[in-house]
Structures are given as C-alpha cells and as structure tokens.
Motif scaffolding. Structure first.
Motif, PDB file in Angstrom:
ATOM      1  N   UNK A   1       0.178   1.619  -9.430  1.00  0.00           N
ATOM      2  CA  UNK A   1       0.929   0.925  -8.352  1.00  0.00           C
ATOM      3  C   UNK A   1       2.355   0.625  -8.828  1.00  0.00           C
ATOM      4  N   UNK A   2       2.457   0.152 -10.064  1.00  0.00           N
ATOM      5  CA  UNK A   2       3.795  -0.187 -10.591  1.00  0.00           C
ATOM      6  C   UNK A   2       4.671   1.065 -10.611  1.00  0.00           C
ATOM      7  N   UNK A   3       4.096   2.162 -11.105  1.00  0.00           N
ATOM      8  CA  UNK A   3       4.871   3.418 -11.149  1.00  0.00           C
ATOM      9  C   UNK A   3       5.329   3.826  -9.755  1.00  0.00           C
TER      10      UNK A   3
ATOM     11  N   UNK B   1       1.296   6.708  -1.412  1.00  0.00           N
ATOM     12  CA  UNK B   1       2.373   6.323  -0.493  1.00  0.00           C
ATOM     13  C   UNK B   1       2.738   4.871  -0.725  1.00  0.00           C
ATOM     14  N   UNK B   2       4.023   4.589  -0.680  1.00  0.00           N
ATOM     15  CA  UNK B   2       4.521   3.213  -0.766  1.00  0.00           C
ATOM     16  C   UNK B   2       5.235   2.939   0.545  1.00  0.00           C
TER      17      UNK B   2
ATOM     18  N   UNK C   1       6.023  -4.714   0.087  1.00  0.00           N
ATOM     19  CA  UNK C   1       6.203  -3.322  -0.354  1.00  0.00           C
ATOM     20  C   UNK C   1       4.882  -2.973  -1.039  1.00  0.00           C
ATOM     21  N   UNK C   2       4.104  -2.130  -0.370  1.00  0.00           N
ATOM     22  CA  UNK C   2       2.721  -1.961  -0.816  1.00  0.00           C
ATOM     23  C   UNK C   2       2.373  -0.493  -1.082  1.00  0.00           C
ATOM     24  N   UNK C   3       1.339  -0.324  -1.887  1.00  0.00           N
ATOM     25  CA  UNK C   3       0.857   1.004  -2.274  1.00  0.00           C
ATOM     26  C   UNK C   3      -0.548   1.175  -1.701  1.00  0.00           C
ATOM     27  N   UNK C   4      -0.811   2.331  -1.128  1.00  0.00           N
ATOM     28  CA  UNK C   4      -2.132   2.597  -0.573  1.00  0.00           C
ATOM     29  C   UNK C   4      -3.188   2.681  -1.672  1.00  0.00           C
ATOM     30  N   UNK C   5      -4.317   2.007  -1.440  1.00  0.00           N
ATOM     31  CA  UNK C   5      -5.449   2.009  -2.374  1.00  0.00           C
ATOM     32  C   UNK C   5      -6.629   2.635  -1.645  1.00  0.00           C
ATOM     33  N   UNK C   6      -7.325   3.488  -2.340  1.00  0.00           N
ATOM     34  CA  UNK C   6      -8.459   4.170  -1.732  1.00  0.00           C
ATOM     35  C   UNK C   6      -9.750   3.699  -2.406  1.00  0.00           C
ATOM     36  N   UNK C   7     -10.879   3.706  -1.670  1.00  0.00           N
ATOM     37  CA  UNK C   7     -12.136   3.287  -2.321  1.00  0.00           C
ATOM     38  C   UNK C   7     -12.431   4.063  -3.609  1.00  0.00           C
TER      39      UNK C   7
ATOM     40  N   UNK D   1      -4.053  -1.732   1.077  1.00  0.00           N
ATOM     41  CA  UNK D   1      -2.855  -1.584   0.246  1.00  0.00           C
ATOM     42  C   UNK D   1      -2.584  -2.866  -0.530  1.00  0.00           C
ATOM     43  N   UNK D   2      -1.935  -2.729  -1.661  1.00  0.00           N
ATOM     44  CA  UNK D   2      -1.542  -3.916  -2.441  1.00  0.00           C
ATOM     45  C   UNK D   2      -0.110  -3.733  -2.930  1.00  0.00           C
ATOM     46  N   UNK D   3       0.551  -4.851  -3.199  1.00  0.00           N
ATOM     47  CA  UNK D   3       1.928  -4.746  -3.692  1.00  0.00           C
ATOM     48  C   UNK D   3       2.562  -6.105  -3.853  1.00  0.00           C
TER      49      UNK D   3
END
Ligand code: FAD
Length: 535
Positions: A447-449, A328-329, A369-375, A286-288
């Motif tokens: 991610x921003x959205x 998901x956030x 506050x992070x957003x899930x990132x997938x490969x 995740x990143x954020x």
C-alpha cells in the motif's frame, strides 16, 4: 413536458441567455414557451479559465407534441420521463405481522419510511442513540477522547453519514428514478432545494441532523416505531426461515420479514450473523490515509481565475492512478472545505474519515487516498477483512500515542521516507489531535509503495497535490464493507429466508444515496412478500 438537455452556457451568463438558448434549440418564439424548470445544472471545468454550465431543462410549450415530432431522433430533445415514485403495494387490512428494520442509517431510514408510507407500520431497531444525544457523544469523543462504542460516528440515528459532507452523488444506474424519491424526501425534511438539480449535491452535517429528526417524526406519524439504544444481538432462525430477533436487553421480537441495514462497522453483528450460518463472503475494500491541502490550492488548480465563484463553490477532485504493481490508488469521499474526523467505533483503534458543513468554508480540503485490497490479500475466513482492518486501526492507535490522536506525516517526508518532525503550512484539522511520525509502518508495504507512486501522478493533475507541507493522517479503513451478505433475486439472503441484507454493510451500496435507494428496493421486496403470504 419536453426535456431539453446539453444546453451549454458560459459560467456568468445572464438569465435571459437560458431562455434564448431554449428558443434557439427548439426553434420557437418566446410566446410559444410557457414554462421552464431546471432539471439539472452541472459544469464543465476541463478548461479552468473558461468554465461552462451545462443544463438539462424541462419545458412546456404551446404545442409539445408538434415540437417532439419536429425534433424526433434528436437525443437532446425528448419527452420528459415520468419520474414520480409509485408505491408497489399497500399493506393488507389486518396486517398480521410488522416488518423489522435493523439499523437507522440511510438504508434503514428509507426502508422504514417507504414501508410506513405503504402502511406496514415497521418497527425499526437502532443500537445507537437519538441524533442529538449522539451528536454530544461524538463531539465529546473528538474533544475529550472519550469514546462511546455504541454512540459515535458510525452508530446512532442517521447512520454513518450523519457527520459527513453529505455528498449525494452516486454512480449507480437508476432506471426507476428511486434517487428522485430519496431527494424529494430529503427536501421535504429540510435539505436545500438545489439538491434536486445540481450535479454534485451535498447537504453538510448540521442540516443532516435536523433532517433525520424530521424523517423519524414522519415514520412515527405513519404508524412506524423506532427504538434507540437497542442492539440486535441474536437472530432467531427456524428451518432456514428467520422468525425474529433478540435485543441486547434479552427481549425477543417476532417477525418473518427483517431488513438488515447495519452498515459496514457492525463487526460484532457480522460475527453473530456468521455464527448463525447466514451466508457471507469476504469482499474487496480499500485502505489508506486522509490527505489535507489548503482549499485555496485545490480551488486554484481546478477553477483558475474562476475560483471562489458562488455557483462553483469550494472545488472538489476525483483522482485515480493504476500502479505498475496492478493496484489502483484513488481519492475517496473528498470533502471540500471540511475537516478530518475520528471515526472509531471500537476502543483502542484509530480510524479517519471526513466531514464538512453545507458552506464548506473550512480552511482545508481533505480526501481519503486509498489502495484497493482484495480478499486474496488476507485469505481465509469470510470475516478476515474485519481482522485486517482491526490490525491497521490498532496499529494506528499505538502510532498515535495510545490516546486517539492519529499518526500523521507531511507528504514531502512520506515520499522521502523520513519521519516528520514539524508541521508546515497545512494545519491538521483532525480532532482529537495528531502525532507526527513515519507513516510507512501504518499500512502494508504494497500500500505504501502504491501511494508513493500515485501522489506524484496526482500532482500532474492538481498542481501542488504533492507539495511537501500537505498532510497525511491515518488510517482510513472503513471505506466500504469487508463482507458481502449475499442475497438472491428476491432480495432475501440466499440461505436465510425472510432476512433482507441491504445497504453498505451487506455490500449493496457505497454512500448515502445508493444506501437509501437500496432501502427503497428492500421495502418494496418486503411489502410484496408480506402481501403474497397474507393472500
Ligand atoms: P449506516 O449508515 O452505517 O447505518 C447502519 C446503522 O445500523 C447504524 O446507525 C448502526 O448503529 C446500526 N446498527 C448496526 N448494527 C446494529 C445492530 N446489531 N442492532 C441495531 N442497529 C445496528 N457517503 C456519501 O454518500 N457522502 C458523504 O459525504 C459521506 N461522508 C461520510 C463521512 C463519514 C464520516 C462517514 C463515516 C461516512 C460517510 N459516507 C458518505 C458513507 C455513508 O455514510 C454510508 O455509505 C452510508 O451511511 C451507508 O448507509 P447504511 O444505511 O447502509 O449504513
């Protein structure tokens, strides 16, 4: 003993109320109750102005057997399970080979300790420095912007969680009670006793530092050895079996049992392992951003009139929002009463994280506050996630002014899409410093959205969460490992025998406790394999 769970009492109950509740629950007299130990104390704060404490207790009575019979079928009254850790093996006499442990974070520490306790005299290799020296380097970076790429928040004795909040909760299933072994070792090393029973235990940075030193001393006393400032730069592999390592100074050390507990930030080591053919796959992470509020706002929202109660301490939160886009956030590594810290380990890159002291008395609450990132967001190479992280971190460095200040923005401006020009009531805690800007360019648009959609939703759960003056600082990229170094049922790499990928870096843990527990499992697997091979 008898385990009695779900005893619910008001936050400010008298001591006698606990005894009375036990007597009522078990249907016994005070004379029949001979001992009481608190096993767990949590709280129910769903109604913030009427908070309850929930206890699990181990009690002794004059006739445990009869009472258990009387309450048979009652899930809240059961025999106390045996939670004592039992070693699975002992080193054979004439041990032919010393196991190696790469990395001295929570996973490597527990792997090394348990191997030493079983008599295997492990040799532990850590690229960073001893914890006191490392503390100077890390605080030096925060104060003077001088990054030591081998001695920082990520690398050095104690691993990534040394300068942290020291939260010890974990969601993992633990039927063998490994977690209790970890907590017992931590308490022996100086952690507060309450970590054995409070529902959300934490240690804080300063205590972690001295605990790590004490555990190191214990390992050495048991015949183990730890080498600092020694980076593993190569793995020796013969016909699919690992046979040793080469250190950065060129020294070669032979072993056919190597625990790989390198954490999620050893990107050069991931590359080396990939080049050597060790099987790995890209994995989600995740990143954020970090978000900061006044701690008092969180305390009021969570605890109402009970805010500031000594049993409750500074309030935390856990938030999740499932976006319309399917992303998901969520809040991650929330640090009550703490500070946002610079967690870079590579030059020209900015990374945020959070820490606090045991007292949690700093002005601000912070959380990622992070957003899930997938490969599938960065398809291709197994190490493509590392490149994805690097790009975001380099971009944050540029946005922050190319001097390790982090880009930041007020929440109100972020939601409106306008660059921030001045701070409001929330003062940034991030050291070295922040540069106010427009964070919408700091992460991919999706991610921003997602974060823009989530923050107002979080505001419905914690009033004030979306307040204009709350502060976002970026970027948070090291939430978990971007790779999974696959292992089989015997805990060995699926294509490199004798190599035991472990802890957070290999994708088998997420946090101090789960990494430490994984370290114990790896120690057990190595011990049993050595014994099998030595007959
Ligand atoms: P690490 O702790 O990362 O340890 C890996 C070690 O391996 C490092 O010391 C590294 O120097 C060494 N290493 C790497 N490559 C090599 C090599 N080639 N040769 C030799 N040595 C090598 N988790 C929580 O549960 N609670 C918290 O409150 C919390 N707060 C955190 C705060 C911060 C600032 C950070 C950065 C992390 C936090 N975490 C927290 C996460 C937690 O620290 C990690 O999940 C945990 O440390 C992972 O343990 P590990 O042993 O697998 O890896």
């Amino acid at each position: 003993m008898i385990r009695v769970s779900n005893i619910k009492l008001p936050l400010d109950h008298k001591e006698q109320a606990l005894t009375d509740a036990i007597l009522t629950t078990l249907g016994i007299t005070a004379e029949q109750l001979t001992a009481v130990e608190i096993r767990r104390r949590g709280y129910d704060a769903r109604k913030k102005n009427t908070i309850f404490l929930i206890y699990t207790l181990d009690v002794d009575t004059t006739d445990n057997e009869a009472l258990l019979q009387k309450h048979v079928g009652n899930q809240s009254i059961r025999p106390t399970p045996d939670m004592e850790y039992k070693f699975v093996a002992q080193a054979p006499t004439g041990l032919q080979e010393r196991p190696l442990v790469i990395g001295f974070g929570p996973c490597g520490i527990l792997a090394g300790l348990v191997l030493a306790q079983m008599g295997y005299k492990p040799l532990i290799i850590e690229r960073g420095k001893e914890v006191r020296q490392r503390t100077k380097d890390t605080f030096g970076f925060w104060r003077q912007k001088k990054l030591n790429t081998e001695s920082n928040v990520q690398f050095g004795e104690g691993g990534a969680g040394t300068f942290s909040d020291g939260k010890l909760s974990t969601q993992i299933k633990d039927p063998n009670h490994y977690g209790r072994k970890v907590l017992t070792e931590f308490v022996e090393a100086g952690a507060p006793e309450e970590i054995m029973y409070v529902s959300k235990p934490h240690i804080g940075t300063f205590r972690l530092v001295s605990m790590v030193e004490k555990i190191r001393a214990k390992i050495i006393e048991l015949g183990g050895e730890i080498r600092f400032s020694a980076r593993v730069d190569d793995l020796l592999i013969e016909a699919g079996q690992v046979t040793g390592i080469t250190l950065s100074d060129g020294e070669t050390i032979k072993s056919r049992h190597i625990a790989l507990a390198i954490g999620h930030s050893a990107r050069d080591t991931f590359q080396m392992l990939y080049d050597k053919g060790v099987y790995m796959e890209a994995k989600p992470f995740s990143v954020g951003f970090r978000i900061e509020h006044e701690q008092s706002l969180i305390d009021d929202a969570r605890f109402g009139k009970n805010a500031g109660h000594p049993i409750l301490g500074a309030a935390d939160y856990k938030l999740v929002h499932h976006c319309k886009s399917g992303r998901s956030v969520y809040s991650f590594c929330m640090c009550p009463g703490g500070t946002v810290v610079a967690a870079s380990s590579e030059e020209g890159r900015v990374v945020t994280n959070g820490m606090s002291q045991y007292s949690r008395q700093e002005r601000n609450a912070n959380s990622a506050i992070v957003v899930g990132i997938d490969p599938s967001d960065y398809p291709g190479h197994p190490l493509a996630g590392v490149e994805f992280q690097r790009q975001l971190e380099s971009n944050a460095y540029l946005m922050g002014g190319e001097n390790y200040d982090a880009p930041a923005q007020k929440v109100g401006d972020f939601l409106k899409g306008a660059a921030s020009e001045e701070l409001g009531s929330v003062q940034p805690s991030f050291k070295p410093g922040i540069k106010l800007t427009d964070l919408s360019k700091a992460l991919p648009d999706f991610c921003i959205e997602a974060i823009r959609e989530a923050i107002p939703e979080f505001n419905k759960k914690i009033k004030g969460f979306a307040k204009n003056d709350a502060l976002l600082t970026g970027v948070e990229t090291r939430t978990s490992s971007p790779v999974s170094i696959k292992r089989g049922y015997d805990m060995q790499s699926i294509n490199t025998r004798g190599l035991y990928p472990a802890g957070e870096g290999a994708g088998y843990a997420g946090g101090i406790m789960s990494a430490a527990i994984d370290g114990i499992k790896i120690a057990e697997a190595i011990a049993m394999s050595i014994n099998e091979q030595q007959g």
